[in-house]
Design a protein around this motif. Sequence first.
Motif: not given
Length: 228
Positions: A68-96
Amino acid sequence: MAEAQLKELLAIWVEGWASSRHYPTQTIGGFPAAQLLDRSGDWVAFATDPTDDDFARLAEFTAASQDRILTILTDDHLRYRTLAERHGLSVLGADQELMVMDFEGKDVEEPWLNDDELKLTTEIEERAATVTVATHDGDLAASGHVAVADGFAVFDRIVTEPNFRRRGLGSFVMRALTAAVSEHGADQGLLIASIDGQHLYHHLGWGDVSGVLMLKNPLNPDGPSLND
């Protein structure tokens, strides 16, 4: 852009993108999701700047299956990268980037392919179209898809093959797709672009709307782009 507007644009994009690829859709806790039938067969969920609680629920859904994949529309990547790490997810892509264009005053007539080596083929479905440009021997040069959703033309999989690049075929395919669905009343365009595609679309007059952050279950070593 206001959060409500961005949420509406995301819902429209998901509808058009999923329609173009014939993906089933559903809602996950009020957020749109699509089933990647031609990939893992699992789900990708979408959200715009979710709250911490919403993110936690979406992360739980995403972590329940390695594909499964979670896609977030946001310009605050730092916030959601932090939340992702907290909930055990990793970054698949951040340049679109989610991009939009107003067709008012733009040429929506079918363009002329000024290349004797190539021919254009347009296949029309209900409120959708596929454009291919190929040599007379059948070698694919460029292609793209579009589907109309709620007055927007949602573009997808705009590809120019390596041996045919720098010949203006990306721009040509975009114009041909726009012309193909012009009768359906789409007055704006919507797409999610890779970092390479963004240069083309900026040149054609498209504007940035929001960054796109794709997250995944860390058990999955890789996953598809939204443009694959």
